[in-house]
Scaffold this motif. Structure first.
Motif, PDB file in Angstrom:
ATOM      1  N   TYR A  86       2.584  -7.806  -7.536  1.00  0.00           N
ATOM      2  CA  TYR A  86       3.322  -8.886  -6.877  1.00  0.00           C
ATOM      3  C   TYR A  86       4.821  -8.596  -6.844  1.00  0.00           C
ATOM      4  N   ALA A 136       5.840  -5.906  -4.385  1.00  0.00           N
ATOM      5  CA  ALA A 136       5.549  -6.149  -2.967  1.00  0.00           C
ATOM      6  C   ALA A 136       6.857  -6.420  -2.215  1.00  0.00           C
ATOM      7  N   GLN A 142       7.649  -7.213   4.418  1.00  0.00           N
ATOM      8  CA  GLN A 142       6.381  -6.769   4.991  1.00  0.00           C
ATOM      9  C   GLN A 142       5.248  -7.739   4.725  1.00  0.00           C
ATOM     10  N   THR A 143       5.214  -8.334   3.529  1.00  0.00           N
ATOM     11  CA  THR A 143       4.075  -9.155   3.128  1.00  0.00           C
ATOM     12  C   THR A 143       4.350 -10.656   3.195  1.00  0.00           C
ATOM     13  N   PRO A 158      -8.071  -8.447   2.394  1.00  0.00           N
ATOM     14  CA  PRO A 158      -6.722  -8.023   2.769  1.00  0.00           C
ATOM     15  C   PRO A 158      -6.272  -8.661   4.075  1.00  0.00           C
ATOM     16  N   ASP A 159      -4.985  -8.866   4.191  1.00  0.00           N
ATOM     17  CA  ASP A 159      -4.416  -9.412   5.421  1.00  0.00           C
ATOM     18  C   ASP A 159      -4.670  -8.440   6.566  1.00  0.00           C
ATOM     19  N   THR A 211      -1.013  -6.725   7.609  1.00  0.00           N
ATOM     20  CA  THR A 211      -0.296  -5.894   6.631  1.00  0.00           C
ATOM     21  C   THR A 211      -1.222  -5.007   5.809  1.00  0.00           C
ATOM     22  N   GLN A 233      -2.381  -5.862   3.050  1.00  0.00           N
ATOM     23  CA  GLN A 233      -2.136  -6.218   1.656  1.00  0.00           C
ATOM     24  C   GLN A 233      -2.899  -7.488   1.291  1.00  0.00           C
ATOM     25  N   GLU A 259      -1.187 -13.880  -0.621  1.00  0.00           N
ATOM     26  CA  GLU A 259      -0.553 -14.424  -1.825  1.00  0.00           C
ATOM     27  C   GLU A 259      -1.525 -15.279  -2.631  1.00  0.00           C
TER      28      GLU A 259
END
Length: 488
Positions: free
Chosen positions: A301, A304, A308-309, A436-437, A440, A442, A445
C-alpha cells in the motif's frame, strides 16, 4: 535433593551448568546477539524490496509473491532441521552450517541477479534465518542460570535491533546502491558472523544421542512444503492446488504414524500433550500470520503510486521501513516482561495481552490506512503485541522439556510460526490478487481493508484459543513449574 519434572528433567542442569570463564561468556553472548540480529534482519529486509525487484526483473504480481514464498518455505525447512541438528550434532557445526547457507543465499543473487537466482537465494536465506533459534539452545547449555537470564535479555534486544536493521538497512542500501551490491554486503556480514561463531561457540558433545532422523526430517519438509505451497498459491493455481494439498495431508498422516514408531523422531509429539504446549504452537502460528499480513499489506500500500492507482503513499523501500519502525522499536519493550510472566505461571495472560494489543493495532489500520499517524500507532501496537506473543509461545515449552530437547521444542514452535507466516502471506496475497483493477492491473483499495480485517481475525483467534484452553491448562502448567522448582 534433585528436582525433576514428570519428563525426568533435572532442573539443576538448567540452573547451574558447568561454569564458563568470563571472557568466554562475554564472547558467547556477543556472538549470540550478532546471530540473532542478522537472522532477524533477513526476514525484514526482503519484503520491502519486493516492489523494486518486481520492476527491475520485469515480474508480474504472481511471480513477485514467489520470492516471499521461497523465503517462507526455506524458513519452514530450517525451523525443522537446524534446532534438531543442534541437539544431535552440537551447537558449533550447526551454527557454522547456518552461516554458510546464509552466505550462499546472499551470494547467488549478488553474482547472478536474475529471477531464478533471487528465488534460490531467498529459499537459502529463509533456511539460514531459522538459526535465530540456535542461541536459545547454546546459551542455555553453556551459561549458568543468572547469566542465562542476562543473555536472554541481550537476545531480545538483538532481535529488535535485527528487525530495525532489516526494515531500514535494505531500503537505505538500495536507495544509493544496486540490489546486487546489497546482496554482496549481506554476504560479507554473513561471512563475518560465521567466523565469529567458529571462534566463540565452544566445542561440545551432542546433547541427544543417536542419528538426527534424516529420513523423518526430509519427509516432514516434503509434506510441509506441499501444504505451504497450497497456502501460498491457492488462488493462483486454481483446482491444481488440490494436488499438493492432498499430497501434503497424506504425507502428514503417514509421517505422524512413522514418527510414533521411530527411534529418532524429528519432534517428540508427546510435547504437545504437555500443558499449554499446543496452545503455544497455535499462538506462534497466528502471531506469524498477523506479522506477515501486516508487513505485506503495508509494503504494497505505502509503495503504491497514487497517480497510477488512486491510493497509496508513493514511498520507496526506505520510506516504508521508516514508517514501520515503531513495529521494531516496541519489540524491545515486551519480550523480557513476557518471559518473566511465563516463568511465574501466567502464559495465558501473556498470550491474551499480546493478541489484544495486536488486535487494536490492526484495527487502527483497518479504520484508517491513508495517514501516516495510523501507521505509526498501528505498527507500534502490533510490534508490542506480537513480540509478547512470540516470547510467551517460545518460552512455554522451554519450561516443560529437558535440556537435551531444548532445540526440538524451539523448532516445534518455530515450525508453527513458519506455517503461520505462510498462511498470513498467502491470505493477503490472495486478497490483493483476486480482483485486480482492469485498467491499472493493481489491487483495488478495498482489498487492503479486507486484508486488515482477515489479519484482525487472526489476532481474535488467539484470544479464543487461549480462553478456551486456559481453565484446563493453567493449573497443570503451574504444577510443572512448582515441580521443577522454577516457581516456588
Amino acid at each position: 535433593m534433585t528436582r525433576k519434572t514428570h519428563a525426568g528433567f533435572d532442573i539443576e542442569s538448567l540452573l547451574d551448568p558447568v561454569p564458563t570463564p568470563a571472557r568466554r561468556r562475554f564472547a558467547l553472548i556477543a556472538v549470540a546477539a550478532l546471530l540473532a540480529t542478522v537472522t532477524n534482519a533477513v526476514l525484514f529486509m526482503l519484503p520491502p524490496l519486493l516492489p523494486l525487484m518486481k520492476d527491475q526483473l520485469g515480474l508480474d504480481s504472481a511471480s513477485e509473491t514467489w520470492i516471499f514464498t521461497a523465503l517462507t518455505l526455506g524458513g519452514g525447512a530450517g525451523f525443522i532441521l537446524l534446532p534438531r541438528l543442534a541437539d544431535v550434532l552440537s551447537d558449533r557445526p550447526t551454527a557454522v552450517l547456518a552461516g554458510g547457507v546464509l552466505t550462499l543465499g546472499a551470494l547467488i543473487p549478488a553474482v547472478v541477479y536474475t529471477y531464478p537466482a533471487v528465488l534460490a537465494g531467498a529459499a537459502l536465506l529463509g533456511f539460514g534465518s531459522s538459526a535465530q533459534l540456535l542461541p536459545l539452545g547454546f546459551l542455555r547449555r553453556h551459561l549458568s542460570g543468572g547469566r542465562v537470564s542476562t543473555a536472554v535479555s541481550v537476545l531480545i534486544m538483538a532481535t529488535g535491533g535485527g528487525v530495525v536493521a532489516g526494515m531500514l538497512g535494505g531500503g537505505l542500501t538500495v536507495r544509493f546502491l544496486s540490489v546486487p551490491t546489497f546482496f554482496f554486503i549481506m554476504a560479507a556480514v554473513f561471512v563475518a558472523t560465521t567466523v565469529a561463531l567458529v571462534l566463540a561457540v565452544p566445542r561440545a558433545d551432542p546433547e541427544s544421542a543417536g542419528a538426527p532422523g534424516v529420513f523423518g526430517t526430509l519427509w516432514m519438509i516434503a509434506w510441509l512444503t506441499a501444504i505451504l505451497l497450497t497456502l501460498t498459491q491457492g488462488l493462483l493455481w486454481g483446482d491444481a492446488v488440490l494436488i499438493p494439498l492432498v499430497l501434503g495431508l497424506a504425507g502428514y498422516f503417514t509421517w505422524r504414524r512413522f514418527e510414533r514408531r521411530s527411534a529418532a523422531p524429528v519432534f517428540d509429539l508427546a510435547i504437545l500433550k504437555m500443558p499449554y504446549a499446543k496452545v503455544a504452537c497455535w499462538a506462534a502460528g497466528l502471531f506469524g500470520a498477523i506479522d506477515a499480513g501486516f508487513l505485506l499489506s503495508v509494503t504494497y500500500y505505502t509503495q503504491a503510486d497514487p497517480a497510477q492507482t488512486g491510493y497509496g503513499l508513493g514511498y520507496d523501500a526506505f520510506g516504508t521501513g521508516l514508517l514501520m519502525l515503531p513495529f521494531a522499536l516496541t519489540m524491545f519493550i515486551s519480550g523480557k516482561a513476557a518471559e518473566q510472566r511465563v516463568a511465574k505461571g501466567r502464559p495465558g495472560v501473556v498470550l491474551l495481552a499480546g493478541a489484544a494489543v495486536s488486535a487494536v493495532g490492526v484495527a487502527v489500520l483497518t479504520v484508517d490506512h491513508r495517514h501516516i499517524w495510523a501507521y505509526l500507532i498501528g505498527a507500534g501496537l502490533i510490534g508490542l503485541g506480537s513480540r509478547a506473543g512470540y516470547s510467551g509461545a517460545f518460552a512455554v515449552p522451554q519450561f516443560l522439556v529437558p535440556e537435551r530437547k531444548a532445540g526440538m521444542a524451539a523448532g516445534l514452535v518455530g515450525t508453527c510460526m513458519a506455517i503461520g507466516i505462510a498462511f498470513g502471506s498467502a491470505l493477503v496475497s490472495a486478497l490483493l490478487l483476486a480482483s485486480p483493477d482492469p485498467v491499472t492491473g493493481q489491487a483495488p483499495e478495498a482489498a487492503y481493508v479486507d486484508s486488515y480485517v482477515c489479519t484482525l481475525a487472526c489476532a481474535l483467534a488467539v484470544l479464543v484459543i487461549v480462553l478456551v484452553a486456559h481453565r484446563r491448562s493453567h493449573k497443570a502448567f503451574v504444577a510443572v513449574l512448582r515441580q521443577t522448582g522454577v516457581l516456588t
